[in-house]
Design a protein around this motif. Structure first.
Motif, PDB file in Angstrom:
ATOM      1  N   PRO A   1       0.818  -1.229   0.000  1.00 52.99           N
ATOM      2  CA  PRO A   1       0.000   0.000   0.000  1.00 52.99           C
ATOM      3  C   PRO A   1       0.840   1.263   0.000  1.00 52.99           C
ATOM      4  O   PRO A   1       0.343   2.325  -0.392  1.00 52.99           O
ATOM      5  CB  PRO A   1      -0.840  -0.139   1.273  1.00 52.99           C
ATOM      6  N   ASP A   2       2.066   1.174   0.443  1.00 54.24           N
ATOM      7  CA  ASP A   2       2.923   2.355   0.484  1.00 54.24           C
ATOM      8  C   ASP A   2       3.816   2.487  -0.752  1.00 54.24           C
ATOM      9  O   ASP A   2       4.730   3.327  -0.783  1.00 54.24           O
ATOM     10  CB  ASP A   2       3.809   2.308   1.738  1.00 54.24           C
ATOM     11  N   ALA A   3       3.592   1.659  -1.764  1.00 54.02           N
ATOM     12  CA  ALA A   3       4.459   1.681  -2.944  1.00 54.02           C
ATOM     13  C   ALA A   3       4.245   2.951  -3.754  1.00 54.02           C
ATOM     14  O   ALA A   3       3.149   3.531  -3.772  1.00 54.02           O
ATOM     15  CB  ALA A   3       4.172   0.466  -3.824  1.00 54.02           C
ATOM     16  N   ASP A   4       5.314   3.396  -4.402  1.00 51.80           N
ATOM     17  CA  ASP A   4       5.247   4.570  -5.280  1.00 51.80           C
ATOM     18  C   ASP A   4       4.648   4.112  -6.608  1.00 51.80           C
ATOM     19  O   ASP A   4       5.313   3.468  -7.434  1.00 51.80           O
ATOM     20  CB  ASP A   4       6.653   5.133  -5.484  1.00 51.80           C
ATOM     21  N   LEU A   5       3.345   4.414  -6.788  1.00 52.24           N
ATOM     22  CA  LEU A   5       2.666   3.959  -7.999  1.00 52.24           C
ATOM     23  C   LEU A   5       3.272   4.558  -9.260  1.00 52.24           C
ATOM     24  O   LEU A   5       3.306   3.923 -10.318  1.00 52.24           O
ATOM     25  CB  LEU A   5       1.176   4.301  -7.913  1.00 52.24           C
ATOM     26  N   ARG A   6       3.734   5.821  -9.166  1.00 51.47           N
ATOM     27  CA  ARG A   6       4.329   6.453 -10.343  1.00 51.47           C
ATOM     28  C   ARG A   6       5.587   5.688 -10.785  1.00 51.47           C
ATOM     29  O   ARG A   6       5.797   5.440 -11.980  1.00 51.47           O
ATOM     30  CB  ARG A   6       4.655   7.914 -10.046  1.00 51.47           C
ATOM     31  N   ALA A   7       6.418   5.297  -9.819  1.00 48.66           N
ATOM     32  CA  ALA A   7       7.628   4.537 -10.145  1.00 48.66           C
ATOM     33  C   ALA A   7       7.265   3.174 -10.702  1.00 48.66           C
ATOM     34  O   ALA A   7       7.919   2.662 -11.633  1.00 48.66           O
ATOM     35  CB  ALA A   7       8.506   4.395  -8.905  1.00 48.66           C
ATOM     36  N   ALA A   8       6.201   2.553 -10.145  1.00 49.82           N
ATOM     37  CA  ALA A   8       5.780   1.245 -10.645  1.00 49.82           C
ATOM     38  C   ALA A   8       5.276   1.343 -12.073  1.00 49.82           C
ATOM     39  O   ALA A   8       5.570   0.487 -12.928  1.00 49.82           O
ATOM     40  CB  ALA A   8       4.693   0.667  -9.738  1.00 49.82           C
ATOM     41  N   VAL A   9       4.513   2.409 -12.364  1.00 51.49           N
ATOM     42  CA  VAL A   9       4.014   2.591 -13.734  1.00 51.49           C
ATOM     43  C   VAL A   9       5.163   2.860 -14.696  1.00 51.49           C
ATOM     44  O   VAL A   9       5.200   2.359 -15.826  1.00 51.49           O
ATOM     45  CB  VAL A   9       2.977   3.730 -13.763  1.00 51.49           C
ATOM     46  N   THR A  10       6.117   3.670 -14.258  1.00 49.43           N
ATOM     47  CA  THR A  10       7.281   3.958 -15.115  1.00 49.43           C
ATOM     48  C   THR A  10       8.049   2.682 -15.438  1.00 49.43           C
ATOM     49  O   THR A  10       8.454   2.439 -16.586  1.00 49.43           O
ATOM     50  CB  THR A  10       8.197   4.966 -14.422  1.00 49.43           C
ATOM     51  N   GLU A  11       8.250   1.867 -14.391  1.00 52.32           N
ATOM     52  CA  GLU A  11       8.961   0.610 -14.619  1.00 52.32           C
ATOM     53  C   GLU A  11       8.149  -0.319 -15.522  1.00 52.32           C
ATOM     54  O   GLU A  11       8.697  -1.006 -16.398  1.00 52.32           O
ATOM     55  CB  GLU A  11       9.227  -0.082 -13.288  1.00 52.32           C
ATOM     56  N   ALA A  12       6.814  -0.317 -15.337  1.00 49.57           N
ATOM     57  CA  ALA A  12       5.965  -1.157 -16.186  1.00 49.57           C
ATOM     58  C   ALA A  12       6.017  -0.691 -17.639  1.00 49.57           C
ATOM     59  O   ALA A  12       6.060  -1.497 -18.573  1.00 49.57           O
ATOM     60  CB  ALA A  12       4.530  -1.136 -15.667  1.00 49.57           C
ATOM     61  N   LEU A  13       6.036   0.633 -17.856  1.00 52.44           N
ATOM     62  CA  LEU A  13       6.139   1.152 -19.221  1.00 52.44           C
ATOM     63  C   LEU A  13       7.470   0.756 -19.859  1.00 52.44           C
ATOM     64  O   LEU A  13       7.526   0.439 -21.053  1.00 52.44           O
ATOM     65  CB  LEU A  13       5.978   2.668 -19.213  1.00 52.44           C
ATOM     66  N   GLU A  14       8.522   0.761 -19.090  1.00 51.61           N
ATOM     67  CA  GLU A  14       9.822   0.333 -19.615  1.00 51.61           C
ATOM     68  C   GLU A  14       9.785  -1.145 -20.015  1.00 51.61           C
ATOM     69  O   GLU A  14      10.315  -1.538 -21.052  1.00 51.61           O
ATOM     70  CB  GLU A  14      10.899   0.572 -18.554  1.00 51.61           C
ATOM     71  N   GLN A  15       9.120  -1.952 -19.163  1.00 48.28           N
ATOM     72  CA  GLN A  15       8.987  -3.369 -19.494  1.00 48.28           C
ATOM     73  C   GLN A  15       8.147  -3.565 -20.754  1.00 48.28           C
ATOM     74  O   GLN A  15       8.442  -4.438 -21.590  1.00 48.28           O
ATOM     75  CB  GLN A  15       8.363  -4.125 -18.319  1.00 48.28           C
ATOM     76  N   VAL A  16       7.099  -2.753 -20.896  1.00 50.03           N
ATOM     77  CA  VAL A  16       6.244  -2.848 -22.085  1.00 50.03           C
ATOM     78  C   VAL A  16       7.018  -2.473 -23.340  1.00 50.03           C
ATOM     79  O   VAL A  16       6.897  -3.110 -24.397  1.00 50.03           O
ATOM     80  CB  VAL A  16       4.989  -1.971 -21.920  1.00 50.03           C
ATOM     81  N   ARG A  17       7.833  -1.384 -23.238  1.00 52.28           N
ATOM     82  CA  ARG A  17       8.642  -1.003 -24.400  1.00 52.28           C
ATOM     83  C   ARG A  17       9.639  -2.099 -24.763  1.00 52.28           C
ATOM     84  O   ARG A  17       9.845  -2.397 -25.946  1.00 52.28           O
ATOM     85  CB  ARG A  17       9.370   0.308 -24.122  1.00 52.28           C
ATOM     86  N   HIS A  18      10.235  -2.699 -23.767  1.00 50.57           N
ATOM     87  CA  HIS A  18      11.146  -3.814 -24.036  1.00 50.57           C
ATOM     88  C   HIS A  18      10.393  -5.000 -24.632  1.00 50.57           C
ATOM     89  O   HIS A  18      10.906  -5.688 -25.531  1.00 50.57           O
ATOM     90  CB  HIS A  18      11.845  -4.230 -22.736  1.00 50.57           C
ATOM     91  N   LEU A  19       9.181  -5.211 -24.148  1.00 48.18           N
ATOM     92  CA  LEU A  19       8.365  -6.282 -24.699  1.00 48.18           C
ATOM     93  C   LEU A  19       8.039  -6.016 -26.174  1.00 48.18           C
ATOM     94  O   LEU A  19       8.069  -6.920 -27.012  1.00 48.18           O
ATOM     95  CB  LEU A  19       7.073  -6.413 -23.883  1.00 48.18           C
ATOM     96  N   GLN A  20       7.746  -4.769 -26.520  1.00 45.89           N
ATOM     97  CA  GLN A  20       7.469  -4.422 -27.920  1.00 45.89           C
ATOM     98  C   GLN A  20       8.700  -4.644 -28.799  1.00 45.89           C
ATOM     99  O   GLN A  20       8.595  -5.166 -29.912  1.00 45.89           O
ATOM    100  CB  GLN A  20       7.020  -2.951 -28.007  1.00 45.89           C
TER     101      GLN A  20
END
Length: 435
Positions: A250-269
């Motif tokens: 619950p205390d996670a930085d959602l913005r950092a998680a989304v940024t990391e997820a976007l990086e993973q998505v770009r790598h996936l593409q």
């Protein structure tokens, strides 16, 4: 085709025989009749020599012996038969010889030759020699039968030779057809063999090239699913773990998680594009080849894999020799190959994994080593399924080598203990500066 070749050969021989036999048969007929006239003329001349000058006074003539079936008679100027055999009254051919010239002709199915008998400059009689034309025709027909027999032997010989030649010509085509049928039934290992005919060899070479190309295409299509699943597994797992960790805290930085997820998505593409490019064996039209510096590619791999190795209690070190991180290399290919090598080191290696970037003259070398050892042969290490185990599918190294070769590079097993793989990638030209 065999029947067609034989038919063409037989027709050609028949035409040749007709063109040769027809004038030859006519020549035989003409020659036999001419020879018979010449023989009759010799007989008549021989008889004329035995006619004395007293023939005019009524003396008897002793004619020489002649062949059976030949009539020889001596006629006076009135046309009456005096001695020998023949018609009692002189025919038109015999009467024509009274002019002093040898005459030839046919009459009443006979061949007739008349020779004048002269004493001094005066003609005193005519010798007539004749024979039946039927006898000459009999010899002509026998000669024609011999000619027909010779032509028949020539025709039979031509049929035999044409059959052998037809088999020689059609056997390679039949074998080629059988190989094509085997390919159509799914046997892509069937290859057409060479023959002594250049045109058929060219067709066989073209068919073999087509089968090779088809087998390569099917091989790419066959391995596409396994290649795609292997390459997509790691980025999807990282994306899932990152999102699950952010959702559970619950205390996670959602913005950092989304940024990391976007990086993973770009790598996936990028992974999807690279797998598709490899499946087509040629770069996809409309997708320009991208390049980044070797240092940037290595930094991206470190971010993706550092946490994974740390979770396994293993160390991951990255090093760039002086000048090695500056050259630009195909980034998507380098990323996929590094992911495959690191995944292989994680599953099959042990101890610390070290990635070192070195600059060569026209290429960049990336060494990936761990503290384990490899018992497989250097060539067998890159065979599909050679290292299959519970921890992997055995296609990672094979796919990595295919990607390296598709990009104009090379992936080799440098050492087996400690296990070290070396990736060589060509240096790409830097982008032009903006105007």
């Amino acid at each position: 085709m065999r029947q067609r070749v034989m038919r063409v050969a037989v027709v050609a021989v028949l035409v040749a025989l007709v063109l040769l036999a027809t004038p030859l048969a006519l020549g035989i007929q003409t020659s036999f009749f001419a020879d018979e006239r010449d023989e009759l003329e010799r007989v008549a001349l021989a008889a004329a020599i035995h006619v004395p000058p007293q023939f005019v006074a009524g003396d008897h003539v002793e004619l020489p012996a002649h062949e059976r079936g030949t009539d020889v008679g001596v006629y006076d100027l009135s046309g009456r038969l005096r001695d020998g055999s023949g018609p009692r009254k002189a025919d038109a051919i015999t009467q024509a010889a009274r002019g002093g010239a040898v005459t030839r002709g046919r009459g009443d199915h006979q061949i007739v030759v008349a020779v004048p008998i002269a004493t001094g400059e005066h003609v005193i009689g005519v010798v007539r020699a004749s024979t039946g034309a039927q006898q000459v025709w009999h010899r002509v027909i026998l000669a024609w039968l011999g000619l027909a027999g010779t032509a028949l032997v020539a025709l039979v010989t031509a049929v035999v030779v044409a059959g052998r030649q037809a088999r020689t010509l059609t056997a390679p085509l039949e074998a080629l057809s059988a190989k094509a049928g085997a390919v159509a039934d799914g046997d892509l290992t069937a290859r057409a063999e060479g023959s002594a005919i250049a045109e058929i060899d060219q067709v066989a070479h073209t068919q073999n090239a087509m089968v090779e190309h088809l087998a390569l295409r099917l091989d790419h299509e066959r391995h596409f699913t396994s290649n795609a699943s292997h390459q997509l597994r790691t980025p999807l797992a990282g994306l899932q773990l990152g999102l699950e960790a952010a959702a559970a805290d619950p205390d996670a930085d959602l913005r950092a998680a989304v940024t990391e997820a976007l990086e993973q998505v770009r790598h996936l593409q990028r992974t999807v594009d690279e797998v598709l490019r490899l499946a087509r064996a040629t770069p996809r039209p409309g997708v320009p080849a991208t390049a980044r510096t070797a240092a940037e590619v290595v930094e991206g791999a470190e971010r993706r894999w550092h946490g994974t190795f740390a979770a396994e209690g293993r160390r991951l070190d990255f090093g760039v020799e002086p000048g090695g991180g500056g050259p630009r290399i195909p980034d998507r290919t380098a990323e996929q190959i590094l992911d495959a090598l690191l995944d292989n080191a994680l599953r099959h290696g042990r101890g610390t994994v070290k990635v070192t970037v070195r600059e060569l003259e026209i290429a960049v070398a990336v060494d990936v080593s761990d503290e384990g050892s490899l018992t497989l042969d250097r060539r067998a290490a890159f065979e599909r399924g050679a290292t299959t185990s519970r921890a992997g599918s055995g296609i990672g190294l094979t796919l990595a080598r295919e990607m390296a070769e598709a990009a104009g590079g090379r992936l080799t097993l440098a050492r087996t203990a400690p296990t070290t793989f070396t990736l060589l990638l060509p240096v790409t030209e830097p982008p032009p500066p903006p105007e």
